[in-house]
Structure formats: structure tokens, C-alpha cells
Design a protein around this motif. Structure first.
Motif, short mmCIF file in Angstrom:
data_model
loop_
_atom_site.label_atom_id
_atom_site.label_comp_id
_atom_site.label_asym_id
_atom_site.label_seq_id
_atom_site.Cartn_x
_atom_site.Cartn_y
_atom_site.Cartn_z
N GLN A 190 35.49 52.01 30.27
CA GLN A 190 36.17 51.45 31.43
C GLN A 190 35.31 50.44 32.18
OE1 GLN A 190 35.73 54.75 30.72
NE2 GLN A 190 37.33 55.99 31.65
N LEU A 191 34.03 50.37 31.89
CA LEU A 191 33.15 49.49 32.65
C LEU A 191 33.23 48.02 32.25
CD1 LEU A 191 30.00 51.77 33.05
CD2 LEU A 191 31.87 51.38 34.66
N LEU A 192 33.90 47.73 31.14
CA LEU A 192 34.11 46.34 30.73
C LEU A 192 35.54 46.19 30.21
CD1 LEU A 192 30.86 45.42 28.74
CD2 LEU A 192 31.56 44.53 30.97
N PRO A 193 36.08 44.98 30.29
CA PRO A 193 37.41 44.74 29.71
C PRO A 193 37.33 44.65 28.19
CG PRO A 193 36.57 42.73 30.70
CD PRO A 193 35.57 43.83 31.03
N ALA A 194 38.46 44.76 27.55
CA ALA A 194 38.53 44.80 26.08
C ALA A 194 37.89 43.58 25.43
CB ALA A 194 39.98 44.93 25.64
N HIS A 195 38.11 42.39 25.98
CA HIS A 195 37.56 41.20 25.34
C HIS A 195 36.03 41.19 25.37
CE1 HIS A 195 38.08 39.97 29.54
NE2 HIS A 195 37.17 39.05 29.35
N SER A 196 35.43 41.83 26.36
CA SER A 196 33.97 41.94 26.39
C SER A 196 33.48 42.91 25.33
CB SER A 196 33.50 42.38 27.77
OG SER A 196 33.73 41.36 28.73
N TRP A 197 34.16 44.05 25.21
CA TRP A 197 33.76 45.02 24.17
C TRP A 197 33.91 44.41 22.78
CZ3 TRP A 197 30.60 48.34 25.70
CH2 TRP A 197 30.75 49.06 26.88
N VAL B 284 34.27 36.53 29.60
CA VAL B 284 33.61 37.52 28.77
C VAL B 284 32.25 37.81 29.38
CG1 VAL B 284 32.58 37.99 26.52
CG2 VAL B 284 34.80 36.87 26.66
N SER B 285 32.01 39.08 29.67
CA SER B 285 30.72 39.50 30.18
C SER B 285 30.10 40.42 29.14
CB SER B 285 30.87 40.24 31.51
OG SER B 285 29.62 40.70 31.94
N MET B 286 28.93 40.09 28.71
CA MET B 286 28.25 40.91 27.71
C MET B 286 27.45 42.03 28.37
SD MET B 286 29.23 39.55 24.90
CE MET B 286 28.11 39.94 23.59
N ARG B 287 27.31 41.96 29.68
CA ARG B 287 26.50 42.95 30.39
C ARG B 287 27.29 43.56 31.54
NH1 ARG B 287 20.96 42.23 29.25
NH2 ARG B 287 20.53 40.30 28.13
N ILE B 288 27.33 44.86 31.59
CA ILE B 288 27.97 45.55 32.70
C ILE B 288 27.28 45.16 34.00
CG2 ILE B 288 28.34 47.85 33.72
CD1 ILE B 288 28.55 48.84 30.71
N THR B 289 25.97 44.93 33.91
CA THR B 289 25.19 44.60 35.11
C THR B 289 25.51 43.22 35.68
OG1 THR B 289 23.37 43.81 33.72
CG2 THR B 289 23.28 46.12 34.46
N ASP B 290 26.30 42.42 34.98
CA ASP B 290 26.72 41.11 35.49
C ASP B 290 28.11 41.13 36.09
OD1 ASP B 290 24.35 39.93 34.68
OD2 ASP B 290 25.17 39.15 32.80
N THR B 291 28.79 42.25 36.04
CA THR B 291 30.15 42.31 36.57
C THR B 291 30.13 42.36 38.09
OG1 THR B 291 30.26 44.74 36.51
CG2 THR B 291 30.97 43.55 34.51
N GLY B 292 31.18 41.84 38.69
CA GLY B 292 31.29 41.86 40.15
C GLY B 292 31.21 43.27 40.71
N TRP B 293 31.84 44.20 40.02
CA TRP B 293 31.83 45.60 40.47
C TRP B 293 30.40 46.12 40.53
CZ3 TRP B 293 30.20 49.88 37.56
CH2 TRP B 293 30.42 51.12 38.15
N HIS C 48 25.51 47.63 43.75
CA HIS C 48 24.04 47.72 43.71
C HIS C 48 23.34 46.66 44.55
CE1 HIS C 48 25.51 49.88 40.17
NE2 HIS C 48 24.47 50.66 40.34
N ARG C 49 24.09 45.98 45.40
CA ARG C 49 23.52 44.86 46.16
C ARG C 49 22.37 45.26 47.09
NH1 ARG C 49 28.24 46.33 48.48
NH2 ARG C 49 28.24 46.70 50.71
N LYS C 50 22.29 46.49 47.50
CA LYS C 50 21.24 46.91 48.43
C LYS C 50 20.01 47.51 47.74
CE LYS C 50 24.49 47.75 52.17
NZ LYS C 50 25.09 48.75 53.06
N ILE C 51 20.03 47.57 46.42
CA ILE C 51 18.90 48.14 45.68
C ILE C 51 17.79 47.09 45.61
CG2 ILE C 51 18.13 49.17 43.50
CD1 ILE C 51 20.30 50.80 44.99
N PRO C 52 16.61 47.42 46.12
CA PRO C 52 15.51 46.44 46.09
C PRO C 52 15.04 46.14 44.66
CG PRO C 52 14.90 48.43 47.35
CD PRO C 52 16.26 48.67 46.77
N ALA C 53 14.57 44.92 44.45
CA ALA C 53 14.08 44.49 43.14
C ALA C 53 12.97 45.42 42.64
CB ALA C 53 13.59 43.05 43.21
N ALA C 54 12.16 45.93 43.54
CA ALA C 54 11.06 46.81 43.14
C ALA C 54 11.58 48.09 42.47
CB ALA C 54 10.21 47.16 44.36
#
Length: 163
Positions: free
Chosen positions: A58-65, A109-118, A123-129
Motif C-alpha cells: 500500500q505504500l506505493l501505487p501499482a505503476h511504481s511497484w 513513478v516513484s522508486m522510493r517510498i521515502t520520496d512520496t509526499g506521504w 517525517h518532516r520533523k526528523i532531524p538529519a542526524a
């Protein structure tokens, strides 16, 4: 109340319902409490979890999978090729259980879940460290903070950030 006002009230109510329905359709792939029902498929689980978390479909659409499975020969710098039958089974499972936009007409097409808007919003408040910590390693290591990620539980109330 005059006649014009009586006509506007039902239109306003209809507009409110339409906007609410659109918002529901554009919701992130996870449930309100961020727990997913992860469908069962032993082949997907075995093949994908051999190297990393078997990410819930569910974390990516079908075309990405589809793009991911068809590109397993160069899967993020690794040859993760599967025999054609296994690849077809895994791809069918992922597409059948994919997140919204199953037909691929609304999102790139997003190849990475970590690039999705959701993901980025959540995770916008998670520090880079935090991402750079050795026990986290990358944004793709969901289980570093979401202890029940394997079961599809991404509930923010049970997150344990590494210190």
C-alpha cells in the motif's frame, strides 16, 4: 429566509460533501492510525525480506511497484533479479494490493517510498542526524523506529527514535 438563500444552502451542503469526499480519496495510503493490513504472500515476503523489510504494498501505487520489479537487475545498485515466474508472482501481488492511484494516472513513478509526499509529510520533523545514525542507516530502514513495521504498524504513537 428569501428564495435565493434557500437555493444556496443545498448547494453549499453539496459542495461541502464533495470536498470532504475528495479529501478522503487523497488520504495517505495508511489508515488514520497508520496501521496497515499487510496482505499475505509468502513469495513476496521471502524474496523481499531477504535483503530488507518487505514493504507493505500500500505504500506505493501499482505503476511504481511494476517499475521496481521490472528493474530488479539494478535494484538500488544491487542485482536482485528473480526468475521470471517468481518476478511475475511478486509483481502481480504488489500491483493487486498497491496503494491509491492503481492505474498510474495521477502520480509520477516513484522508486522510493521515502520520496512520496506521504512519507515526507510524516517525517518532516526528523532531524538529519537521526537518519545518519549507524543504527538507522537510512530513511528506508523503517524498523529502526517503527518496531512493528514488518506487521504494517507505522503508528506514530509507538515510534521509538534511536538516541
Amino acid at each position: 429566509m428569501n428564495e435565493r438563500m434557500r437555493l444556496r444552502i443545498p448547494r453549499l451542503a453539496a459542495l461541502t460533501v464533495a470536498v470532504t469526499l475528495m479529501a478522503v480519496q487523497l488520504a495517505p495510503p495508511a489508515a488514520a492510525d497508520d496501521r496497515l493490513v499487510v496482505p499475505r504472500n509468502d513469495t513476496w515476503k521471502t524474496e523481499c525480506s531477504a535483503c530488507h523489510l518487505a514493504y507493505p504494498p500500500q505504500l506505493l501505487p501499482a505503476h511504481s511497484w511494476r517499475a521496481i520489479v521490472q528493474g530488479l537487475g539494478q535494484h538500488f545498485g544491487t542485482d536482485a533479479s528473480l526468475d521470471p515466474g517468481t518476478a511475475a508472482e511478486v509483481q502481480a501481488f504488489l500491483e493487486q494490493n498497491a496503494g491509491r492511484d492503481r492505474d498510474g494516472r495521477g502520480t509520477p513513478v516513484s522508486m522510493r517510498i521515502t520520496d512520496t509526499g506521504w512519507f515526507l509529510r510524516k517525517h518532516r520533523k526528523i532531524p538529519a542526524a537521526t537518519w545518519a545514525r549507524p543504527d538507522v542507516g537510512s530513511r528506508a530502514n523503517c524498523a529502526a523506529c517503527h518496531r512493528a513495521a514488518e506487521r504494517g504498524d507505522f503508528d506514530e504513537h509507538t515510534v521509538r527514535l534511536p538516541r
